[in-house]
Motif scaffolding. Structure first.
Motif: not given
Length: 304
Positions: A161, A292, A282, A278, A284, A245
């Motif tokens: 990330p 997550q 992923d 993902y 929000d 993240y």
């Protein structure tokens, strides 16, 4: 001195001399006992023979050094293993994964005195906190955009990330293109590192689209790469929903490698790929501002 006090002293002594020659005779002399009496007390109080503990502790130090970039062959020599093969075998038996798995993965915390407190209390740090889903994946493919990299500040999959911003690629635009192109497959994305060369720090990073429908294969374009995930048994760890993240992923990787795999009935299967998965979590909006993802580790039952 009392047995527990003696043991605390010896555990500190082992840490202070972890790269030096250690034996039952040396430890017994430091404790002020005969080798026979010391061995009996240590095993009864600690639950394992003294030299088994020394080996495990050396491997814990070596694991940290490996996560910081040390080569396995150098760690083997530094911590008193006669051969690289012997070191690799002991490492895998202790932790459930080979030394090479430390490269590009979680930043292992250095061994510390707190570890001794957990050991003496009979508790394992993080014990039973993780409860992964053991899942049989069906084979699928990943099609995406690879980049061959060599960056000293990227040492682990958990750095992915943070690494996105330094990639010379427009991740959002590429993912949009991948989803618009491969419409027959379920919506999920994969991040993975593979073809890792621990000698020079090179690896291939792939940002890709999961493909589970053969109709999508013919849509692959020349600048894309396909990696086949053969399926099989995986331990799937979901990160806690979080706004940060990177911290959530790093913490999850840390617990996998320091707590779950070493104490599990499974070991890492290094014949298959690990990857990060993902999906809609992923975004929000799903958790009200938090995100997550899943860390997927190929596993097999440990050999007896």
């Amino acid at each position: 001195m009392e047995n527990k006090e003696m043991l605390q002293h010896i555990l500190r002594y082992i840490d202070e001399n972890i790269r030096e020659e250690l034996s039952v005779s040396i430890l017994a002399e430091e404790a002020g006992y005969s080798p026979f009496h010391f061995s009996r007390i240590f095993t009864k109080t600690a639950g394992m023979p003294a030299m088994s503990y020394v080996t495990r502790r050396r491997l814990q130090y070596a694991r940290y050094d490996l996560s910081q970039g040390k080569k396995a062959v150098d760690a083997a020599v530094e911590y008193g293993f006669e051969t690289h093969a012997g070191f690799t075998k002991a490492f895998k038996r202790c932790f459930g994964y080979p030394p090479s798995f430390c490269f590009l993965r979680t930043g292992i915390m250095p061994p510390c005195e707190k570890d001794q407190e957990y050991f003496l209390s009979g508790e394992e740090k993080g014990e039973k906190k993780m409860n992964p889903h053991i899942y049989e994946f069906t084979p699928f493919s990943v099609i995406g955009y690879p980049q061959r990299q060599r960056k000293s500040n990227v040492k682990r999959t958990a750095d992915i990330p943070a690494y996105w911003d330094s990639l010379k690629m427009d991740s959002a635009a590429l993912l949009t293109k991948l989803h618009d192109t491969f419409t027959a497959s379920k919506h999920f994305e994969i991040s993975m590192c593979y073809d890792i060369d621990t000698e020079n720090g090179e690896f291939t990073y792939l940002l890709g689209r999961g493909i589970d429908n053969p109709a999508d294969y013919e849509k692959m374009e020349p600048d894309m790469t396909r990696v086949d995930i053969q399926g099989g048994l995986y331990a799937v760890f979901s990160t806690p929903p979080a706004e940060d993240y990177l911290v959530a992923i790093q913490d999850t990787w840390h617990e996998i490698l320091t707590d779950w795999l070493p104490g599990s009935e499974f070991e890492f299967d290094d014949t298959r790929y690990d990857f990060e998965y993902y999906d809609h979590r992923d975004h929000d909006w799903y958790f009200g501002g938090k995100v997550q993802m899943d860390i997927c580790i190929p596993i097999r039952v440990k050999e007896k």
